[in-house]
Motif scaffolding. Structure first.
Motif, PDB file in Angstrom:
ATOM      1  N   PHE A 190       0.827  -1.214   0.000  1.00 26.71           N
ATOM      2  CA  PHE A 190       0.000   0.000   0.000  1.00 26.71           C
ATOM      3  C   PHE A 190       0.861   1.265   0.000  1.00 26.71           C
ATOM      4  O   PHE A 190       0.331   2.367  -0.175  1.00 26.71           O
ATOM      5  N   ALA A 191       2.168   1.104   0.222  1.00 26.64           N
ATOM      6  CA  ALA A 191       3.052   2.280   0.229  1.00 26.64           C
ATOM      7  C   ALA A 191       4.384   1.896  -0.407  1.00 26.64           C
ATOM      8  O   ALA A 191       5.415   1.868   0.267  1.00 26.64           O
ATOM      9  N   PRO A 192       4.372   1.596  -1.713  1.00 29.70           N
ATOM     10  CA  PRO A 192       5.604   1.107  -2.342  1.00 29.70           C
ATOM     11  C   PRO A 192       6.742   2.122  -2.217  1.00 29.70           C
ATOM     12  O   PRO A 192       6.572   3.288  -2.549  1.00 29.70           O
ATOM     13  N   GLY A 193       7.872   1.647  -1.684  1.00 29.29           N
ATOM     14  CA  GLY A 193       9.049   2.518  -1.559  1.00 29.29           C
ATOM     15  C   GLY A 193       8.981   3.484  -0.389  1.00 29.29           C
ATOM     16  O   GLY A 193       9.911   4.238  -0.146  1.00 29.29           O
ATOM     17  N   PHE A 194       7.870   3.483   0.339  1.00 30.29           N
ATOM     18  CA  PHE A 194       7.779   4.363   1.508  1.00 30.29           C
ATOM     19  C   PHE A 194       7.075   3.576   2.619  1.00 30.29           C
ATOM     20  O   PHE A 194       7.379   2.399   2.823  1.00 30.29           O
ATOM     21  N   PHE A 195       6.124   4.171   3.304  1.00 31.38           N
ATOM     22  CA  PHE A 195       5.433   3.446   4.381  1.00 31.38           C
ATOM     23  C   PHE A 195       4.097   4.124   4.676  1.00 31.38           C
ATOM     24  O   PHE A 195       3.821   5.219   4.176  1.00 31.38           O
ATOM     25  N   ALA A 196       3.304   3.466   5.468  1.00 30.59           N
ATOM     26  CA  ALA A 196       2.049   4.068   5.945  1.00 30.59           C
ATOM     27  C   ALA A 196       2.202   4.326   7.443  1.00 30.59           C
ATOM     28  O   ALA A 196       2.974   3.632   8.113  1.00 30.59           O
ATOM     29  N   TRP A 197       1.484   5.324   7.960  1.00 28.85           N
ATOM     30  CA  TRP A 197       1.639   5.676   9.373  1.00 28.85           C
ATOM     31  C   TRP A 197       0.295   5.849  10.069  1.00 28.85           C
ATOM     32  O   TRP A 197      -0.708   6.171   9.445  1.00 28.85           O
ATOM     33  N   VAL A 198       0.346   5.589  11.381  1.00 29.59           N
ATOM     34  CA  VAL A 198      -0.801   5.877  12.254  1.00 29.59           C
ATOM     35  C   VAL A 198      -0.237   6.694  13.410  1.00 29.59           C
ATOM     36  O   VAL A 198       0.594   6.201  14.179  1.00 29.59           O
ATOM     37  N   ILE A 199      -0.643   7.942  13.501  1.00 30.70           N
ATOM     38  CA  ILE A 199      -0.105   8.816  14.549  1.00 30.70           C
ATOM     39  C   ILE A 199      -1.272   9.256  15.430  1.00 30.70           C
ATOM     40  O   ILE A 199      -2.136  10.033  15.002  1.00 30.70           O
ATOM     41  N   HIS A 266      15.499  19.665   2.996  1.00 32.99           N
ATOM     42  CA  HIS A 266      15.928  19.546   4.389  1.00 32.99           C
ATOM     43  C   HIS A 266      14.941  18.657   5.147  1.00 32.99           C
ATOM     44  O   HIS A 266      14.415  19.031   6.199  1.00 32.99           O
ATOM     45  N   THR A 267      14.672  17.497   4.581  1.00 30.56           N
ATOM     46  CA  THR A 267      13.734  16.549   5.188  1.00 30.56           C
ATOM     47  C   THR A 267      14.461  15.222   5.409  1.00 30.56           C
ATOM     48  O   THR A 267      15.351  14.869   4.637  1.00 30.56           O
ATOM     49  N   LYS A 268      14.013  14.488   6.420  1.00 32.91           N
ATOM     50  CA  LYS A 268      14.604  13.155   6.671  1.00 32.91           C
ATOM     51  C   LYS A 268      13.983  12.190   5.668  1.00 32.91           C
ATOM     52  O   LYS A 268      12.773  11.955   5.708  1.00 32.91           O
ATOM     53  N   ALA A 269      14.826  11.629   4.796  1.00 32.84           N
ATOM     54  CA  ALA A 269      14.289  10.746   3.755  1.00 32.84           C
ATOM     55  C   ALA A 269      13.699   9.466   4.346  1.00 32.84           C
ATOM     56  O   ALA A 269      12.860   8.817   3.725  1.00 32.84           O
ATOM     57  N   THR A 270      14.107   9.097   5.544  1.00 34.55           N
ATOM     58  CA  THR A 270      13.587   7.867   6.161  1.00 34.55           C
ATOM     59  C   THR A 270      12.130   8.029   6.569  1.00 34.55           C
ATOM     60  O   THR A 270      11.369   7.064   6.534  1.00 34.55           O
ATOM     61  N   ARG A 321      17.156   4.614   0.795  1.00 38.70           N
ATOM     62  CA  ARG A 321      17.395   3.912  -0.479  1.00 38.70           C
ATOM     63  C   ARG A 321      17.565   2.420  -0.255  1.00 38.70           C
ATOM     64  O   ARG A 321      17.078   1.590  -1.004  1.00 38.70           O
ATOM     65  N   TYR A 322      18.269   2.091   0.854  1.00 42.36           N
ATOM     66  CA  TYR A 322      18.505   0.686   1.179  1.00 42.36           C
ATOM     67  C   TYR A 322      17.171  -0.022   1.433  1.00 42.36           C
ATOM     68  O   TYR A 322      16.894  -1.093   0.886  1.00 42.36           O
ATOM     69  N   ALA A 323      16.320   0.603   2.251  1.00 40.66           N
ATOM     70  CA  ALA A 323      15.026  -0.009   2.592  1.00 40.66           C
ATOM     71  C   ALA A 323      14.145  -0.112   1.343  1.00 40.66           C
ATOM     72  O   ALA A 323      13.440  -1.104   1.146  1.00 40.66           O
ATOM     73  N   ARG A 324      14.213   0.919   0.492  1.00 39.75           N
ATOM     74  CA  ARG A 324      13.361   0.962  -0.698  1.00 39.75           C
ATOM     75  C   ARG A 324      13.690  -0.154  -1.679  1.00 39.75           C
ATOM     76  O   ARG A 324      12.820  -0.687  -2.353  1.00 39.75           O
ATOM     77  N   ALA A 376      23.800  -2.664   8.178  1.00 38.28           N
ATOM     78  CA  ALA A 376      24.048  -1.245   8.479  1.00 38.28           C
ATOM     79  C   ALA A 376      25.102  -0.675   7.533  1.00 38.28           C
ATOM     80  O   ALA A 376      24.972   0.437   7.035  1.00 38.28           O
ATOM     81  N   LEU A 377      26.145  -1.472   7.286  1.00 33.63           N
ATOM     82  CA  LEU A 377      27.220  -0.971   6.414  1.00 33.63           C
ATOM     83  C   LEU A 377      26.739  -0.835   4.970  1.00 33.63           C
ATOM     84  O   LEU A 377      27.132   0.097   4.266  1.00 33.63           O
ATOM     85  N   ARG A 378      25.870  -1.761   4.548  1.00 35.60           N
ATOM     86  CA  ARG A 378      25.332  -1.644   3.190  1.00 35.60           C
ATOM     87  C   ARG A 378      24.507  -0.345   3.063  1.00 35.60           C
ATOM     88  O   ARG A 378      24.518   0.310   2.036  1.00 35.60           O
ATOM     89  N   MET A 379      23.818   0.001   4.145  1.00 35.53           N
ATOM     90  CA  MET A 379      23.045   1.255   4.123  1.00 35.53           C
ATOM     91  C   MET A 379      23.974   2.440   3.927  1.00 35.53           C
ATOM     92  O   MET A 379      23.714   3.355   3.173  1.00 35.53           O
ATOM     93  N   ILE A 380      25.090   2.393   4.695  1.00 32.49           N
ATOM     94  CA  ILE A 380      26.002   3.538   4.654  1.00 32.49           C
ATOM     95  C   ILE A 380      26.704   3.577   3.309  1.00 32.49           C
ATOM     96  O   ILE A 380      26.933   4.619   2.722  1.00 32.49           O
TER      97      ILE A 380
END
Ligand SMILES: Cc1cc2nc3c(=O)[nH]c(=O)nc-3n(C[C@H](O)[C@H](O)[C@H](O)COP(=O)(O)OP(=O)(O)OC[C@H]3O[C@@H](n4cnc5c(N)ncnc54)[C@H](O)[C@@H]3O)c2cc1C
Length: 380
Positions: A190-199, A266-270, A321-324, A376-380
Protein backbone atom coordinates in the motif's frame (compact mmCIF):
# COMPACT_ATOMS: atom_id res chain seq x y z
CA UNK A 1 14.16 47.91 -1.62
CA UNK A 2 13.52 45.20 1.00
CA UNK A 3 16.72 44.13 2.76
CA UNK A 4 15.86 40.46 3.23
CA UNK A 5 12.82 38.81 1.60
CA UNK A 6 11.72 35.36 2.70
CA UNK A 7 9.31 33.65 0.34
CA UNK A 8 7.11 31.19 2.27
CA UNK A 9 5.56 31.53 5.72
CA UNK A 10 6.06 27.92 6.86
CA UNK A 11 8.10 26.91 9.92
CA UNK A 12 11.49 27.30 8.22
CA UNK A 13 10.81 30.75 6.75
CA UNK A 14 9.17 32.10 9.90
CA UNK A 15 11.97 30.87 12.16
CA UNK A 16 14.60 32.40 9.87
CA UNK A 17 12.65 35.68 9.90
CA UNK A 18 12.46 35.65 13.70
CA UNK A 19 16.22 35.16 14.08
CA UNK A 20 17.07 37.89 11.56
CA UNK A 21 14.60 40.38 13.03
CA UNK A 22 15.97 39.62 16.50
CA UNK A 23 19.41 40.63 15.22
CA UNK A 24 18.00 43.93 14.05
CA UNK A 25 17.64 43.30 10.32
CA UNK A 26 14.81 44.47 8.11
CA UNK A 27 13.08 41.25 7.02
CA UNK A 28 9.83 40.59 5.15
CA UNK A 29 8.03 37.26 4.77
CA UNK A 30 5.72 36.74 1.76
CA UNK A 31 3.11 34.01 2.12
CA UNK A 32 0.70 33.17 -0.67
CA UNK A 33 -2.15 31.99 1.59
CA UNK A 34 -4.43 34.32 3.56
CA UNK A 35 -3.78 32.62 6.92
CA UNK A 36 -0.44 31.31 8.23
CA UNK A 37 -0.63 27.56 8.95
CA UNK A 38 -3.55 26.93 6.58
CA UNK A 39 -4.14 24.72 4.71
CA UNK A 40 -2.63 22.08 7.01
CA UNK A 41 -0.73 19.24 5.35
CA UNK A 42 1.30 17.44 7.96
CA UNK A 43 1.16 14.58 10.48
CA UNK A 44 2.81 16.84 13.05
CA UNK A 45 5.19 14.35 14.67
CA UNK A 46 8.35 16.03 16.00
CA UNK A 47 11.13 14.69 18.19
CA UNK A 48 11.25 16.09 21.70
CA UNK A 49 15.07 16.19 21.57
CA UNK A 50 14.99 18.10 18.28
CA UNK A 51 12.72 20.83 19.64
CA UNK A 52 14.69 20.98 22.90
CA UNK A 53 17.95 21.41 20.97
CA UNK A 54 16.33 24.34 19.15
CA UNK A 55 14.98 25.82 22.38
CA UNK A 56 11.40 25.65 21.11
CA UNK A 57 8.55 24.47 23.34
CA UNK A 58 5.44 23.05 21.63
CA UNK A 59 3.29 25.24 23.94
CA UNK A 60 -0.35 25.44 22.89
CA UNK A 61 0.31 23.35 19.77
CA UNK A 62 0.85 20.16 21.82
CA UNK A 63 -1.79 17.52 21.06
CA UNK A 64 -0.25 14.29 22.37
CA UNK A 65 2.98 12.80 23.73
CA UNK A 66 4.55 9.74 22.10
CA UNK A 67 6.73 7.20 23.89
CA UNK A 68 7.60 4.87 21.06
CA UNK A 69 6.69 3.07 17.87
CA UNK A 70 5.43 -0.23 16.52
CA UNK A 71 7.02 -1.00 13.17
CA UNK A 72 5.53 -3.67 10.89
CA UNK A 73 7.30 -5.42 8.01
CA UNK A 74 5.36 -6.26 4.80
CA UNK A 75 4.77 -9.81 6.04
CA UNK A 76 3.60 -8.70 9.48
CA UNK A 77 6.79 -9.12 11.54
CA UNK A 78 6.86 -6.39 14.15
CA UNK A 79 9.25 -4.47 16.34
CA UNK A 80 8.09 -2.42 19.31
CA UNK A 81 10.21 0.28 20.85
CA UNK A 82 8.80 2.04 23.87
CA UNK A 83 10.40 4.39 26.32
CA UNK A 84 9.27 5.41 29.78
CA UNK A 85 9.61 9.07 28.94
CA UNK A 86 8.21 11.14 26.06
CA UNK A 87 10.24 10.71 22.85
CA UNK A 88 8.15 12.82 20.48
CA UNK A 89 5.28 15.26 20.34
CA UNK A 90 2.21 15.26 18.14
CA UNK A 91 1.55 18.91 17.38
CA UNK A 92 -1.25 20.90 15.81
CA UNK A 93 0.53 22.36 12.78
CA UNK A 94 -1.80 25.34 12.55
CA UNK A 95 -1.10 26.31 16.16
CA UNK A 96 2.63 25.60 15.77
CA UNK A 97 2.98 27.77 12.64
CA UNK A 98 0.90 30.49 14.29
CA UNK A 99 3.24 30.41 17.30
CA UNK A 100 6.29 30.86 15.01
CA UNK A 101 4.45 33.63 13.11
CA UNK A 102 3.70 35.54 16.31
CA UNK A 103 7.31 35.21 17.49
CA UNK A 104 8.64 36.49 14.15
CA UNK A 105 6.25 39.45 14.22
CA UNK A 106 7.07 40.26 17.86
CA UNK A 107 10.75 40.49 16.95
CA UNK A 108 9.91 42.95 14.18
CA UNK A 109 9.57 40.87 10.99
CA UNK A 110 6.91 42.04 8.52
CA UNK A 111 4.69 39.16 7.37
CA UNK A 112 2.55 39.70 4.25
CA UNK A 113 -0.28 37.26 3.52
CA UNK A 114 -1.88 36.69 0.11
CA UNK A 115 1.50 37.60 -1.38
CA UNK A 116 2.63 35.11 -3.97
CA UNK A 117 5.97 35.06 -5.77
CA UNK A 118 5.37 34.65 -9.49
CA UNK A 119 8.94 34.95 -10.75
CA UNK A 120 12.38 35.92 -9.53
CA UNK A 121 15.00 37.70 -11.64
CA UNK A 122 18.22 38.76 -9.89
CA UNK A 123 17.07 41.00 -7.07
CA UNK A 124 13.62 41.56 -8.63
CA UNK A 125 10.65 39.69 -7.17
CA UNK A 126 7.52 39.65 -9.32
CA UNK A 127 4.70 39.28 -6.81
CA UNK A 128 0.94 38.98 -6.84
CA UNK A 129 -0.12 40.82 -3.69
CA UNK A 130 -3.82 40.60 -2.83
CA UNK A 131 -4.66 40.08 -6.49
CA UNK A 132 -2.44 42.87 -7.85
CA UNK A 133 0.87 42.50 -9.66
CA UNK A 134 3.80 44.22 -7.95
CA UNK A 135 7.53 44.25 -8.48
CA UNK A 136 9.72 44.39 -5.37
CA UNK A 137 13.47 44.45 -4.99
CA UNK A 138 15.47 42.65 -2.37
CA UNK A 139 19.14 42.52 -1.33
CA UNK A 140 18.86 38.87 -0.24
CA UNK A 141 16.05 36.44 -1.07
CA UNK A 142 15.42 33.21 0.85
CA UNK A 143 13.28 30.55 -0.80
CA UNK A 144 11.44 28.81 2.05
CA UNK A 145 8.52 28.13 -0.25
CA UNK A 146 8.17 24.39 0.18
CA UNK A 147 8.55 21.32 -2.01
CA UNK A 148 7.46 23.04 -5.26
CA UNK A 149 9.67 26.05 -4.62
CA UNK A 150 9.26 28.82 -7.20
CA UNK A 151 12.50 30.36 -5.92
CA UNK A 152 14.33 27.10 -6.68
CA UNK A 153 12.80 26.87 -10.15
CA UNK A 154 13.64 30.49 -10.97
CA UNK A 155 17.11 30.83 -9.47
CA UNK A 156 18.57 27.33 -9.67
CA UNK A 157 16.61 25.65 -12.48
CA UNK A 158 15.17 22.17 -12.01
CA UNK A 159 17.77 19.44 -12.39
CA UNK A 160 16.48 16.25 -14.07
CA UNK A 161 17.73 14.11 -11.15
CA UNK A 162 15.52 16.08 -8.74
CA UNK A 163 12.32 15.32 -10.66
CA UNK A 164 11.53 12.01 -9.00
CA UNK A 165 12.86 12.92 -5.55
CA UNK A 166 9.40 13.35 -4.02
CA UNK A 167 6.88 11.12 -2.37
CA UNK A 168 3.19 11.89 -2.87
CA UNK A 169 1.53 11.61 0.54
CA UNK A 170 -2.10 11.40 1.55
CA UNK A 171 -3.49 11.58 5.06
CA UNK A 172 -6.83 11.45 6.82
CA UNK A 173 -7.92 12.13 10.39
CA UNK A 174 -9.74 9.05 11.58
CA UNK A 175 -11.66 7.83 14.57
CA UNK A 176 -11.08 4.32 15.94
CA UNK A 177 -9.21 2.63 18.77
CA UNK A 178 -5.51 3.45 19.09
CA UNK A 179 -2.64 3.06 21.53
CA UNK A 180 -2.31 6.74 22.39
CA UNK A 181 1.43 6.74 23.16
CA UNK A 182 2.68 4.64 20.22
CA UNK A 183 2.91 5.56 16.56
CA UNK A 184 2.62 2.79 13.98
CA UNK A 185 4.78 2.45 10.88
CA UNK A 186 3.71 -0.12 8.25
CA UNK A 187 5.73 -1.24 5.25
CA UNK A 188 3.81 -2.99 2.47
CA UNK A 189 2.30 -2.90 -1.01
CA UNK A 190 0.00 0.00 0.00
CA UNK A 191 3.05 2.28 0.23
CA UNK A 192 5.60 1.11 -2.34
CA UNK A 193 9.05 2.52 -1.56
CA UNK A 194 7.78 4.36 1.51
CA UNK A 195 5.43 3.45 4.38
CA UNK A 196 2.05 4.07 5.95
CA UNK A 197 1.64 5.68 9.37
CA UNK A 198 -0.80 5.88 12.25
CA UNK A 199 -0.11 8.82 14.55
CA UNK A 200 -2.49 9.01 17.49
CA UNK A 201 -3.88 12.32 18.70
CA UNK A 202 -5.64 10.41 21.48
CA UNK A 203 -6.92 6.89 22.20
CA UNK A 204 -9.76 7.46 19.71
CA UNK A 205 -8.41 9.81 17.01
CA UNK A 206 -5.37 9.30 14.77
CA UNK A 207 -3.75 10.77 11.67
CA UNK A 208 -3.43 7.95 9.16
CA UNK A 209 -1.44 8.34 5.97
CA UNK A 210 0.55 6.76 3.16
CA UNK A 211 3.25 7.88 0.80
CA UNK A 212 3.73 6.60 -2.76
CA UNK A 213 6.17 7.39 -5.58
CA UNK A 214 5.29 10.20 -7.97
CA UNK A 215 2.63 9.13 -10.45
CA UNK A 216 0.96 6.79 -7.91
CA UNK A 217 -2.44 7.38 -6.35
CA UNK A 218 -1.90 7.95 -2.61
CA UNK A 219 -5.63 8.33 -1.82
CA UNK A 220 -6.38 4.90 -3.30
CA UNK A 221 -3.40 3.41 -1.45
CA UNK A 222 -4.57 4.97 1.80
CA UNK A 223 -7.97 3.30 1.40
CA UNK A 224 -6.19 0.01 0.61
CA UNK A 225 -4.06 0.35 3.75
CA UNK A 226 -7.03 1.05 6.04
CA UNK A 227 -8.90 -1.91 4.53
CA UNK A 228 -5.98 -4.34 4.47
CA UNK A 229 -4.94 -3.67 8.06
CA UNK A 230 -8.52 -3.71 9.19
CA UNK A 231 -7.83 -0.60 11.22
CA UNK A 232 -11.54 -0.06 11.67
CA UNK A 233 -11.01 3.66 11.34
CA UNK A 234 -13.46 6.07 9.85
CA UNK A 235 -11.67 8.87 8.06
CA UNK A 236 -12.92 12.41 7.67
CA UNK A 237 -11.47 14.34 4.74
CA UNK A 238 -8.11 13.83 3.09
CA UNK A 239 -5.09 16.03 2.57
CA UNK A 240 -2.50 15.32 -0.05
CA UNK A 241 0.89 16.91 -0.71
CA UNK A 242 4.45 16.26 -1.84
CA UNK A 243 7.27 15.39 0.53
CA UNK A 244 10.82 15.91 -0.77
CA UNK A 245 12.59 12.56 -0.35
CA UNK A 246 16.16 12.62 -1.57
CA UNK A 247 19.62 13.81 -0.60
CA UNK A 248 19.87 17.40 0.65
CA UNK A 249 20.59 19.83 -2.21
CA UNK A 250 24.29 20.45 -2.76
CA UNK A 251 23.78 23.96 -4.08
CA UNK A 252 21.62 26.08 -1.80
CA UNK A 253 23.08 29.55 -2.40
CA UNK A 254 23.57 31.32 -5.71
CA UNK A 255 24.09 35.07 -6.13
CA UNK A 256 21.80 36.70 -3.56
CA UNK A 257 19.40 33.74 -3.30
CA UNK A 258 19.30 30.94 -0.70
CA UNK A 259 17.07 27.88 -0.31
CA UNK A 260 15.71 26.60 2.98
CA UNK A 261 13.52 23.82 4.36
CA UNK A 262 11.51 21.59 2.01
CA UNK A 263 12.68 23.78 -0.89
CA UNK A 264 16.20 22.40 -0.28
CA UNK A 265 15.27 18.82 0.72
CA UNK A 266 15.93 19.55 4.39
CA UNK A 267 13.73 16.55 5.19
CA UNK A 268 14.60 13.15 6.67
CA UNK A 269 14.29 10.75 3.75
CA UNK A 270 13.59 7.87 6.16
CA UNK A 271 10.39 9.42 7.53
CA UNK A 272 9.60 12.54 5.46
CA UNK A 273 9.86 14.63 8.64
CA UNK A 274 11.05 18.12 7.80
CA UNK A 275 10.02 20.34 10.69
CA UNK A 276 13.03 19.91 12.97
CA UNK A 277 15.64 19.91 10.19
CA UNK A 278 13.96 22.86 8.46
CA UNK A 279 14.18 24.79 11.74
CA UNK A 280 17.81 23.78 12.23
CA UNK A 281 18.60 24.88 8.68
CA UNK A 282 16.83 28.19 9.41
CA UNK A 283 19.46 28.83 12.11
CA UNK A 284 22.23 28.13 9.60
CA UNK A 285 20.55 30.36 7.00
CA UNK A 286 20.05 33.27 9.43
CA UNK A 287 23.64 32.99 10.73
CA UNK A 288 24.98 33.05 7.17
CA UNK A 289 22.98 36.19 6.35
CA UNK A 290 24.05 37.87 9.59
CA UNK A 291 27.72 37.07 8.72
CA UNK A 292 27.18 38.52 5.25
CA UNK A 293 25.53 41.73 6.47
CA UNK A 294 27.95 42.35 9.33
CA UNK A 295 31.29 41.05 8.02
CA UNK A 296 30.69 40.72 4.27
CA UNK A 297 31.30 36.95 4.44
CA UNK A 298 29.92 35.30 1.30
CA UNK A 299 26.44 33.77 1.22
CA UNK A 300 28.08 30.62 -0.13
CA UNK A 301 29.20 30.04 3.50
CA UNK A 302 25.66 28.68 3.92
CA UNK A 303 26.77 25.34 2.51
CA UNK A 304 29.60 25.19 5.08
CA UNK A 305 27.15 26.12 7.84
CA UNK A 306 24.79 23.35 6.73
CA UNK A 307 27.48 20.66 6.75
CA UNK A 308 26.50 18.93 10.04
CA UNK A 309 22.80 18.98 9.10
CA UNK A 310 23.49 17.68 5.60
CA UNK A 311 25.68 14.86 6.91
CA UNK A 312 22.75 13.45 8.93
CA UNK A 313 20.28 14.06 6.09
CA UNK A 314 22.55 12.24 3.63
CA UNK A 315 22.60 9.25 5.99
CA UNK A 316 18.79 9.31 6.19
CA UNK A 317 18.76 9.19 2.38
CA UNK A 318 21.13 6.20 2.24
CA UNK A 319 19.02 4.27 4.77
CA UNK A 320 15.87 5.15 2.80
CA UNK A 321 17.40 3.91 -0.48
CA UNK A 322 18.51 0.69 1.18
CA UNK A 323 15.03 -0.01 2.59
CA UNK A 324 13.36 0.96 -0.70
CA UNK A 325 15.41 -1.53 -2.69
CA UNK A 326 14.61 -4.45 -0.36
CA UNK A 327 12.24 -7.22 -1.39
CA UNK A 328 9.38 -7.81 1.11
CA UNK A 329 10.81 -11.21 2.13
CA UNK A 330 14.23 -9.65 2.73
CA UNK A 331 12.67 -7.02 4.96
CA UNK A 332 10.74 -9.67 6.90
CA UNK A 333 13.99 -11.58 7.42
CA UNK A 334 15.81 -8.43 8.57
CA UNK A 335 13.05 -7.72 11.11
CA UNK A 336 13.37 -11.28 12.48
CA UNK A 337 17.15 -11.02 12.69
CA UNK A 338 17.01 -7.60 14.32
CA UNK A 339 14.48 -8.79 16.88
CA UNK A 340 16.67 -11.77 17.74
CA UNK A 341 19.69 -9.52 18.15
CA UNK A 342 17.76 -7.41 20.68
CA UNK A 343 17.21 -4.30 18.54
CA UNK A 344 14.06 -3.32 20.42
CA UNK A 345 15.91 -2.88 23.72
CA UNK A 346 18.85 -1.26 21.95
CA UNK A 347 16.61 1.29 20.19
CA UNK A 348 14.83 1.96 23.46
CA UNK A 349 18.16 2.99 24.98
CA UNK A 350 19.97 4.58 22.04
CA UNK A 351 17.43 5.24 19.25
CA UNK A 352 17.41 8.77 17.86
CA UNK A 353 14.63 9.82 15.43
CA UNK A 354 16.75 12.57 13.93
CA UNK A 355 20.40 11.49 14.07
CA UNK A 356 21.03 7.97 12.74
CA UNK A 357 24.79 8.69 12.75
CA UNK A 358 24.87 8.63 16.56
CA UNK A 359 22.86 5.43 16.64
CA UNK A 360 25.10 3.68 14.07
CA UNK A 361 28.22 4.56 16.06
CA UNK A 362 26.68 3.08 19.23
CA UNK A 363 25.77 -0.06 17.25
CA UNK A 364 29.40 -0.62 16.31
CA UNK A 365 30.37 -0.65 19.98
CA UNK A 366 27.78 -3.25 21.02
CA UNK A 367 28.75 -6.89 20.25
CA UNK A 368 25.10 -8.08 20.40
CA UNK A 369 24.37 -5.77 17.45
CA UNK A 370 27.25 -6.91 15.27
CA UNK A 371 25.10 -9.43 13.36
CA UNK A 372 23.26 -6.37 11.96
CA UNK A 373 26.42 -4.56 10.92
CA UNK A 374 26.54 -5.96 7.36
CA UNK A 375 23.07 -4.50 6.75
CA UNK A 376 24.05 -1.24 8.48
CA UNK A 377 27.22 -0.97 6.41
CA UNK A 378 25.33 -1.64 3.19
CA UNK A 379 23.04 1.26 4.12
CA UNK A 380 26.00 3.54 4.65
C1 LIG B 1 1.19 14.39 4.61
C2 LIG B 1 2.42 14.96 5.24
C3 LIG B 1 2.77 14.58 6.52
C4 LIG B 1 3.93 15.11 7.11
N1 LIG B 1 4.23 14.74 8.39
C5 LIG B 1 5.31 15.27 9.00
C6 LIG B 1 5.62 14.95 10.35
O1 LIG B 1 4.90 14.18 11.00
N2 LIG B 1 6.71 15.51 10.92
C7 LIG B 1 7.53 16.37 10.23
O2 LIG B 1 8.54 16.83 10.80
N3 LIG B 1 7.26 16.69 8.95
C8 LIG B 1 6.17 16.18 8.32
N4 LIG B 1 5.88 16.52 7.03
C9 LIG B 1 6.79 17.44 6.34
C10 LIG B 1 6.58 18.87 6.82
O3 LIG B 1 5.24 19.23 6.66
C11 LIG B 1 7.48 19.80 6.02
O4 LIG B 1 8.80 19.30 6.03
C12 LIG B 1 7.49 21.22 6.60
O5 LIG B 1 6.23 21.80 6.54
C13 LIG B 1 8.48 22.06 5.79
O6 LIG B 1 8.47 23.39 6.25
P1 LIG B 1 8.87 24.57 5.25
O7 LIG B 1 8.73 25.81 6.03
O8 LIG B 1 10.16 24.25 4.58
O9 LIG B 1 7.79 24.49 4.08
P2 LIG B 1 6.20 24.58 4.14
O10 LIG B 1 5.68 24.23 5.47
O11 LIG B 1 5.71 23.82 2.96
O12 LIG B 1 5.93 26.12 3.92
C14 LIG B 1 6.14 26.72 2.67
C15 LIG B 1 5.22 27.93 2.59
O13 LIG B 1 5.49 28.63 1.39
C16 LIG B 1 4.28 29.07 0.82
N5 LIG B 1 4.51 29.28 -0.60
C17 LIG B 1 4.74 28.33 -1.54
N6 LIG B 1 4.94 28.90 -2.75
C18 LIG B 1 4.85 30.26 -2.55
C19 LIG B 1 4.97 31.37 -3.42
N7 LIG B 1 5.25 31.23 -4.72
N8 LIG B 1 4.83 32.63 -2.89
C20 LIG B 1 4.55 32.78 -1.57
N9 LIG B 1 4.41 31.75 -0.70
C21 LIG B 1 4.57 30.50 -1.19
C22 LIG B 1 3.30 27.94 1.14
O14 LIG B 1 1.96 28.39 1.09
C23 LIG B 1 3.74 27.53 2.53
O15 LIG B 1 3.02 28.22 3.52
C24 LIG B 1 4.74 16.01 6.40
C25 LIG B 1 4.40 16.39 5.10
C26 LIG B 1 3.25 15.87 4.52
C27 LIG B 1 2.89 16.30 3.12
Amino acid sequence: MDTISIVGGGPAGLRCAELLAESGFDVSVFEEHPVIGKPEKCAGLVSRSGLEELGIKPGGSLVNEIKGAKIFSPGGESLTVERKETAAYVIDRFEFDQMLFKKAREKGAAVYNESKLIDLRGNGLFMEIKGHGEMRRSKITVGADGANSMVRHSAFGEKPEQKDKFVHACQTRATGKFDRHLVEVHFGSFAPGFFAWVIPESATVARIGTGVPMGGNPAEQLNAFIKQKNIGAKGSGKISALIPIGPPLKETATGNVMLLGDAAWHTKATTGGGIVFGLKAANACANTIIGNMKNRSPLSDYEKNLRGINRELALHWRICRYARDMQPAQMDALFRKAKKAGIERFLQEHGDMDNPGKFMRKMMLKPSMWSLLPAALRMI
